[in-house]
Write a protein that holds these residues in place. Structure first.
Motif, short mmCIF file in Angstrom:
data_model
loop_
_atom_site.label_atom_id
_atom_site.label_comp_id
_atom_site.label_asym_id
_atom_site.label_seq_id
_atom_site.Cartn_x
_atom_site.Cartn_y
_atom_site.Cartn_z
N THR A 1 28.40 37.87 28.08
CA THR A 1 27.06 38.23 28.58
C THR A 1 26.28 36.99 28.42
O THR A 1 25.34 36.37 28.94
CB THR A 1 26.62 39.53 28.59
N THR A 2 26.10 36.76 26.86
CA THR A 2 25.02 36.29 26.39
C THR A 2 25.48 34.67 26.85
O THR A 2 24.64 33.86 27.24
CB THR A 2 24.88 36.21 24.63
N THR B 1 31.91 34.12 35.49
CA THR B 1 30.84 33.95 35.64
C THR B 1 30.45 32.74 34.47
O THR B 1 29.54 31.93 34.81
CB THR B 1 30.01 35.15 35.31
N CYS B 2 30.92 32.96 33.37
CA CYS B 2 30.71 32.02 32.20
C CYS B 2 31.41 30.47 32.72
O CYS B 2 30.52 29.63 32.41
CB CYS B 2 31.33 32.45 30.97
N ARG B 3 32.47 30.63 33.45
CA ARG B 3 33.37 29.23 33.48
C ARG B 3 32.37 28.60 34.85
O ARG B 3 32.00 27.58 34.80
CB ARG B 3 34.74 29.40 34.15
N LEU C 1 27.42 41.18 39.74
CA LEU C 1 27.67 42.43 40.14
C LEU C 1 28.83 42.84 41.36
O LEU C 1 29.55 43.59 41.01
CB LEU C 1 26.35 43.02 40.72
N GLU C 2 28.87 42.01 42.27
CA GLU C 2 29.80 42.10 43.40
C GLU C 2 31.05 42.00 42.95
O GLU C 2 31.75 43.01 43.32
CB GLU C 2 29.41 40.99 44.31
N GLN C 3 31.43 40.85 42.04
CA GLN C 3 32.76 40.84 41.63
C GLN C 3 33.10 42.02 40.70
O GLN C 3 34.31 42.59 40.77
CB GLN C 3 32.96 39.53 41.00
N GLY D 1 37.20 40.16 33.24
CA GLY D 1 37.46 39.05 34.11
C GLY D 1 36.26 38.58 34.76
O GLY D 1 36.31 37.24 34.86
N THR D 2 35.44 39.47 35.27
CA THR D 2 34.40 38.95 36.16
C THR D 2 33.36 38.12 35.04
O THR D 2 32.70 37.03 35.33
CB THR D 2 33.40 40.06 36.44
N LEU D 3 33.12 38.63 33.92
CA LEU D 3 32.27 37.93 32.97
C LEU D 3 32.79 36.47 32.56
O LEU D 3 32.01 35.49 32.61
CB LEU D 3 31.92 38.89 31.47
N VAL D 4 34.22 36.43 32.33
CA VAL D 4 34.74 35.09 32.07
C VAL D 4 34.49 34.02 33.28
O VAL D 4 34.15 33.10 33.17
CB VAL D 4 36.10 35.39 31.80
#
Ligand SMILES: Cc1cc2nc3c(=O)[nH]c(=O)nc-3n(C[C@H](O)[C@H](O)[C@H](O)COP(=O)(O)OP(=O)(O)OC[C@H]3O[C@@H](n4cnc5c(N)ncnc54)[C@H](O)[C@@H]3O)c2cc1C
Length: 384
Positions: free
Chosen positions: A22-23, A117-119, A66-68, A112-115
């Motif tokens: 998240t950060t 989003t990071c990428r 949020l959606e993913q 998986g979603t946060l990964v």
């Protein structure tokens, strides 16, 4: 931007869990150059569900995730607690007009979603990369002997954080003498009566609890909770005879428990300070709590986003971290303290617990106090 060189500011983050990712995403979305170091060889997480309340959903929305994160999520109509004879002690309304929102998803989906989003934001995620320490002037030290200099270092390396301990930040770490085995199994209509199928339900008997959580149309997340010295109950694979004897009304569900599962002890961590110089600590490394409110991950989400908002454009990162802690720590500590108190009832006699919870369940003030974090408007977010 770095004021002198004009280059993007740099962050080095230890840990690719909920807090670290998240950060990382929030910083990269604000123009920072970010690397995340994950000790494990992959970014996969273990099989379990996770509760995400309104406050966490707001953070996911702010990240554009949020959606993913909520595709196929389960949205239950109520949260029930049940006593040893399966009568309802409390019915906590959720997801109605004016209620806090609550969804459950698979942990794998959240990570998986946060990964992703990071990428998308350009974060570099480096696996097999273990952090061993940090220095207040902004260096992250890795197990391979390398040192990475940054404008901001984040220790989001979980409850046993090496980054935190290298800076002597621990105030205390308390073992609560309780824990849970978590697992995922398929949903089956015969597990509970039809009217209960879509609900979230926590069943109590003696010092044991079973948490029933639909986490998608197909997946059921089950947590078997018991005292840390209840040696037979905390065995994996779960002893089906033992759990059926405690919860005869869940015999069908217990008969289907798989042979896998992961035991975690519940602990509380509080720090002397959440930062030292240019190093911030967050997530379980800084504020671990028992999961009775389903908010440990929620607080990691809130504090990760708030951290990025705090340092964004700040002329002095160390000072911005102090202000970040001043702003965010009260709601996190309220959550930790409320969750810890909820664990007291694990050790009450069945009849006493049943009577007390039937009364407290009807008390609006107590309900509001418990829902305070879920209803909280986290920094840098909007309603979902
Ligand atoms: C039984 C149980 C149920 C829970 N249910 C919920 C719930 O429903 N909702 C909720 O919001 N919260 C829940 N929680 C709490 C939530 O899981 C945690 O608060 C959250 O996962 C903390 O995230 P984190 O990123 O701080 O730490 P972690 O999830 O522990 O992530 C830390 C990461 O850092 C990595 N790492 C560790 N050491 C190093 C190192 N030295 N160098 C590099 N990488 C390292 C780890 O491999 C890991 O990937 C629950 C907790 C338990 C125990």
């Amino acid at each position: 931007m770095n004021a002198k060189s004009g280059a993007p500011r740099r962050a080095e983050i230890a840990g690719a869990g909920i807090g670290g990712l998240t950060t990382a995403a929030a910083l990269a979305q604000r123009g920072w150059s970010v690397a995340v170091h994950e000790r494990a060889p992959t970014l996969r997480t273990f099989g379990a569900g996770i509760y995400i309340w309104s406050n966490g959903l707001r953070v996911l929305k702010a990240l554009g995730a949020l959606e993913q994160a909520t595709v196929g999520a389960h949205i239950g109509p109520q949260f029930h607690t049940r006593d040893h004879i399966n009568t309802t002690m409390e019915e906590i309304p959720i997801n109605g007009d004016g209620d806090a929102r609550l969804v459950t998803i698979l942990r794998e989906q959240l990570i998986g979603t946060l990964v992703d989003t990071c990428r998308k934001a350009g974060v570099e995620i480096i696996t097999n990369s273990e952090a061993v320490a940090a220095t207040p002037d902004g260096e992250l030290l890795l197990a391979d002997g390398s040192r990475r200099r940054a404008d901001l270092v984040v220790g989001a390396d979980g409850i046993n954080s090496k980054v935190r301990d290298s800076l002597d930040l621990m105030m205390y770490r308390k073992h609560l003498g309780y824990g849970a085995i978590r697992m995922l199994i398929s949903r089956d209509d015969a597990d509970v009566p039809a009217e209960d199928r879509e609900r979230y339900i926590e069943y109590f008997t003696g010092t044991r609890r079973i948490l029933y959580t639909p986490a998608s149309a197909r997946d059921l997340y089950v947590a078997l909770c018991c005292a840390a010295d209840d040696i037979d109950a905390l065995k994996v694979p779960a002893d089906r005879n033992l759990w059926t004897a405690s919860f005869p009304h869940l015999a069908h569900l217990v008969s289907r428990l798989g042979d896998t599962g992961r035991w975690d002890a519940f602990e509380v961590v509080k720090l002397k300070a959440w930062s030292k110089g240019k190093v911030a600590i967050l997530g379980d490394a800084a504020h671990a709590m028992p999961p009775y409110l389903g908010q440990g991950g929620g607080c990691a989400l809130m504090n990760g986003l708030a951290l990025a908002a705090a340092v964004d454009g700040a002329p002095d990162v160390a000072q911005a971290l102090v202000e970040w802690e001043d702003r965010e720590r009260p709601i996190t500590e309220h959550t930790q303290d409320t969750a810890e108190r909820l664990g007291d009832m694990n050790f009450w006699p069945d009849d006493v617990r049943s009577q007390v919870m039937k009364i407290t369940g009807k008390c609006a003030e107590i309900g509001m106090e418990r829902m305070k974090t879920a209803r909280y408007a986290p920094t840098a977010t909007e309603p979902v």
